[in-house]
Structures are given as C-alpha cells and as structure tokens.
Design a protein around this motif. Structure first.
Motif, PDB file in Angstrom:
ATOM      1  N   LYS A  82       0.820  -1.216   0.000  1.00  0.00           N
ATOM      2  CA  LYS A  82       0.000   0.000   0.000  1.00  0.00           C
ATOM      3  C   LYS A  82       0.851   1.263   0.000  1.00  0.00           C
ATOM      4  N   SER A  83       1.791   1.321   0.943  1.00  0.00           N
ATOM      5  CA  SER A  83       2.617   2.534   1.036  1.00  0.00           C
ATOM      6  C   SER A  83       3.494   2.678  -0.200  1.00  0.00           C
ATOM      7  N   LEU A  84       4.024   1.574  -0.643  1.00  0.00           N
ATOM      8  CA  LEU A  84       4.916   1.586  -1.799  1.00  0.00           C
ATOM      9  C   LEU A  84       4.205   2.095  -3.056  1.00  0.00           C
ATOM     10  N   LEU A 166      -2.169  10.139   4.183  1.00  0.00           N
ATOM     11  CA  LEU A 166      -2.139   9.863   5.624  1.00  0.00           C
ATOM     12  C   LEU A 166      -2.016   8.351   5.772  1.00  0.00           C
ATOM     13  N   ASP A 167      -0.789   7.921   6.015  1.00  0.00           N
ATOM     14  CA  ASP A 167      -0.511   6.493   6.092  1.00  0.00           C
ATOM     15  C   ASP A 167      -0.780   6.032   7.529  1.00  0.00           C
ATOM     16  N   GLU A 168      -1.242   4.807   7.661  1.00  0.00           N
ATOM     17  CA  GLU A 168      -1.617   4.280   8.983  1.00  0.00           C
ATOM     18  C   GLU A 168      -2.619   5.232   9.625  1.00  0.00           C
ATOM     19  N   VAL A 169      -3.593   5.627   8.852  1.00  0.00           N
ATOM     20  CA  VAL A 169      -4.514   6.690   9.266  1.00  0.00           C
ATOM     21  C   VAL A 169      -5.337   6.295  10.488  1.00  0.00           C
ATOM     22  N   ALA A 267       5.087  -8.975   1.923  1.00  0.00           N
ATOM     23  CA  ALA A 267       6.339  -8.808   1.168  1.00  0.00           C
ATOM     24  C   ALA A 267       7.478  -8.382   2.077  1.00  0.00           C
ATOM     25  N   ARG A 268       7.131  -7.560   3.066  1.00  0.00           N
ATOM     26  CA  ARG A 268       8.170  -7.082   3.973  1.00  0.00           C
ATOM     27  C   ARG A 268       8.809  -8.263   4.701  1.00  0.00           C
ATOM     28  N   LYS A 269       7.939  -9.181   5.101  1.00  0.00           N
ATOM     29  CA  LYS A 269       8.425 -10.351   5.821  1.00  0.00           C
ATOM     30  C   LYS A 269       9.326 -11.209   4.927  1.00  0.00           C
TER      31      LYS A 269
HETATM   32 MG   LIG Z   1       2.505   1.011   4.891  1.00  0.00          MG
END
Ligand SMILES: [Mg+2]
Ligand SMILES: Nc1ncnc2c1ncn2[C@@H]1O[C@H](COP(=O)(O)OP(=O)(O)OP(=O)(O)O)[C@@H](O)[C@H]1O
Length: 406
Positions: A82-84, A166-169, A267-269
């Motif tokens: 999402k952030s990416l 606004l990430d992690e809103v 994906a991070r994991k």
């Molecule tokens: Mg994120």
C-alpha cells in the motif's frame, strides 16, 4: 611494491579487513541495501501491482493538470504494497505535473509516528514548504490552527493542486485532520484542490470513521490483497542482485517466498527473511546462503516486525509485553486478567529498575496492543454482582518477545 619486514605487502592487503571486498561488503552481499525495509524499489522492481497503480493514478490523475483529484481509501494487510504503490504514484504524478508546468504539492505523514493534530499538520506543512515561500514552520510552539493557516498560505501561494497521504490513518488520534483537509476547499480556506489518500491495514477501519469523514472522503476504496507465493517469489527474485553472484543456493528464494506466503503474504516479511538468512550466513562464515539459514532467520525477522509494530507506543509497552510473555511461558496459550498482567509487569519493572506506571496506563497500553493485534483481549463476566473484567492473550510466541528485548 615491496615493504620492509613487518609490513604487509600491498598486494595481499591487510588480513584485518580481508572479509571486506571492494563493494564495501563481504562475500555474501553485494548490494545489501536492496533488502532494506525502507528501500523503495524502482518502478521495474514493483511486482504484481500494475492494476493498483493504474487505479490509483486514475483517481489522483486530475491533480497533474491542477484539477481536483479524488480522495481514496486504501485497505490491505501489512506488507501488501500500500505505502509503496502510493509513494510511487505520487512521485510520478509530481514529475508529470512538473512536465506540464503545474505545481503539485505532495506530502506523506506516517500517522503512527505523528502524535496529534498539530504534529500532523506541522509535518504536512514542512514537507510542502520550500525556502522561497518565506513561510516559517516551527517544529513546535504554535497551535494546530496556526499550522493550518500557514499550510493554506503555502498551498494558495505556491501550488496548483495537492495530494496528501495519511498512512496508517487509523492511528490518528482524531479525525479532525481528515475532515479539515478534505473540506478545506469547500469551506473556502484554499482555492487549491486537495486529494487525500488514507491508508489503513485495519479492514474494519471504515466502520469506525464518522459519517462526516466518510462523506467528505468519498467512496473510492481499494483493497490490496496479500501476495501469493508466486508474487513473493518474483519480488524476491527481483532483488537477488543484493547478493554476490552464485551465493544464493537454489531453492532459497522459493522457500523464503513460501514461508512468507504461508503466514500472511507479507512482502516485507519475505524480504526480511532473505536478508536475515544472508546475515546469518555471513556472520557464521558460510560461503553461500542455504535454505536452512532461512529457518534461523525467521525468529529474527519476526522480532524485527514486533519491534516495528510497537515502535509508536511508549517504552513501557515492552515491559507489558515481557510480562505477558513470562506468563505465557508458564501457562502456554492461556488468558490472563489485567490484574495478573499488572502484577507481573511491576515485577518486570523492578528487575529493570524502572518505576511502574499506574494500572490505568497499563490498561491503555493493553488496548493499544490489542488494536495492533499483538495481543487479544476479551471482556469476561465475573458472575452475579461481580461486574466485568478483561483477559488478555499473547498472539506472538514468547521467544519472539524475549528476542526483541535481547
Ligand atoms: Mg505502509
Ligand atoms: N509489489 C512489490 N514489489 C516489490 N517490492 C514490494 C512490493 N510490495 C511490497 N514490497 C516491498 O515490501 C515493503 C513493504 O511494502 P509496503 O510498505 O508498501 O507495505 P504496506 O502495505 O504499506 O504495509 P503496512 O500496512 O505494514 O504499512 C516495501 O518497502 C517494499 O520493499
């Protein structure tokens, strides 16, 4: 050239630095930074999100010509891109606006780190500000209102449109910011169109938003599904040049992808697993990364994740977690009442020479941990006339908590 006795010959190099090769690393990694969690892969390394990139670009697109973009809410589990994807689309939008001679303001706030309304607006204003505006954004000491005013001044004076993420809103302490930003134009504060991208990994977040926020954000929603094994494999394969050639044994990437897909499709994991496996191989003097190293890497990868999850919470959160881990160690999979957790927590504090916080503060921290799905909390009835109490259960392995604290 030759040196006198006692001095090493230049061609051999100093054995002290033998393991460091010319790329600054040693024989496992050649570009370890490709596996950094904050690393933003370039466009051709973003895998399997073409559709989401297109969709988001369609909603935000008008901003590149100075027209009003649509606001968007993006939901999806952790590590689903999402952030990416948002960062990527915003960057491209800004470049495109530039190309067309329009000035597009972009800003991203990680709401899990910002502490309140004033902090959030301050952060946005700072990001869109530049020296030629002549506007000063102090890091503290003025009211939220004043931060808004300065933000409007900057946007009105120097931009044609704005996109604010606004990430992690869901971690925002109240929805005022969302309201004010999304209605700024309508309420006559600015004449610059603003699009908001609100990102959350809590699927039920929408239900918690007030009606007024929902209606001002509009109804453009995207859901990012977790990655499957094939996508994760491709994401990792795209970064295998983080390693020296031939160092990654066959099957390592497939196994790492399978391990990550099996759990959450995160994906991070997956990336973390691979990096820790490389670190493990390197620190233990292996010449290649083997599948078995992934197993060694797994605990460390999980400890990192847990650390990251609680990083926005007060330091005593660690003690609370340690308390629950101690209890869980004694009675695996059990639930523990707040009072029991609190007693263990004070014992942990004592051991660490820290002053314990009040029961109420610990209740608050337990709520936060439940929200982040690190623990699970249930309300129980004590029976006739005894009222209710809460019970808590650790959702992570105690070893991971201990490891995080090591
Ligand atoms: Mg994120
Ligand atoms: N499609 C992809 N292609 C390549 N790398 C990816 C992709 N998706 C995610 N990644 C990698 O995984 C990391 C995590 O992704 P991202 O930060 O976008 O997750 P997220 O959905 O915002 O998760 P969270 O809800 O935890 O914030 C990124 O920094 C990136 O390195």
């Amino acid at each position: 050239m030759a040196f006198e006795d006692g001095v090493r010959d230049g061609d051999d190099g100093d054995e002290l630095f033998e393991s460091i090769d010319d790329s600054g690393g040693n024989n496992i990694f050649s570009r370890r930074e490709l596996l950094d969690i904050d690393h933003v892969p370039d466009e051709n390394r973003i895998v399997g999100r073409d559709e989401q990139i297109q969709d988001l670009a369609k909603e935000l697109g008008p901003a590149v010509s100075g027209a009003p973009p649509n606001s968007v809410i993006i939901y999806g589990k952790t590590g689903s891109g999402k952030s990416l994807v948002t960062k990527h689309v915003m960057e491209r939008a800004r470049d495109e606006a530039d190309r067309r001679g329009n000035r597009l303001a972009t800003a991203t706030v990680d709401c899990s780190q910002a502490k309140g309304e004033a902090d959030t607006v301050q952060e946005i204003a700072t990001q869109v500000n530049h020296p030629s505006t002549g506007v000063h954004i102090p890091s503290r000491g003025i009211s939220a209102n004043e931060y808004y005013n300065r933000l409007w001044d900057i946007l009105n004076g120097f931009y044609d449109a704005a996109i604010i993420t606004l990430d992690e809103v869901d971690r925002l302490s109240d929805d005022n910011v969302l309201m004010i930003l999304s209605r700024a134009r309508e309420s006559g504060k600015i004449d610059v169109p603003i699009g908001i991208v609100a990102i959350s990994n809590k699927i039920n977040f929408r239900e918690k938003m007030t009606e007024r926020v929902k209606s001002s954000l509009g109804h453009h929603e995207f859901i990012f599904d977790p990655y499957d094994g094939t996508q994760l494999k491709e994401i990792l394969a795209n970064r295998q040049d983080a390693f020296e050639e031939g160092v990654l044994r066959e099957g390592v990437i497939a196994r790492a992808a399978a391990m990550a897909a099996n759990k959450h499709g995160d994906a991070r994991k997956a990336i973390r697993l691979l990096r820790h496996a490389g670190d493990y191989a390197e620190n233990n003097g292996y010449e290649a990364v083997e599948e078995t190293h992934l197993v060694q890497a797994q605990e460390q990868a999980e400890a990192d994740r847990l650390k990251e999850l609680i990083s926005g919470l007060p330091p005593h959160t660690r003690y609370v977690l340690l308390a629950l881990a101690n209890l869980t160690n004694q009675q695996p999979d059990d639930w523990f009442r707040t009072t029991v957790v609190y007693d263990m927590y004070t014992a942990v504090c004592e051991k660490s020479s820290a002053d314990p916080l009040s029961t109420d503060s610990i209740r608050g921290l337990l709520n936060e941990l439940a929200f982040l799905e690190v623990i699970e909390s249930n309300r129980e009835h004590g029976g006739m006339g005894k009222g209710t109490y809460k019970e808590h259960r650790l959702l992570w392995e105690p070893e991971i908590v201990f490891r995080m604290d090591a």
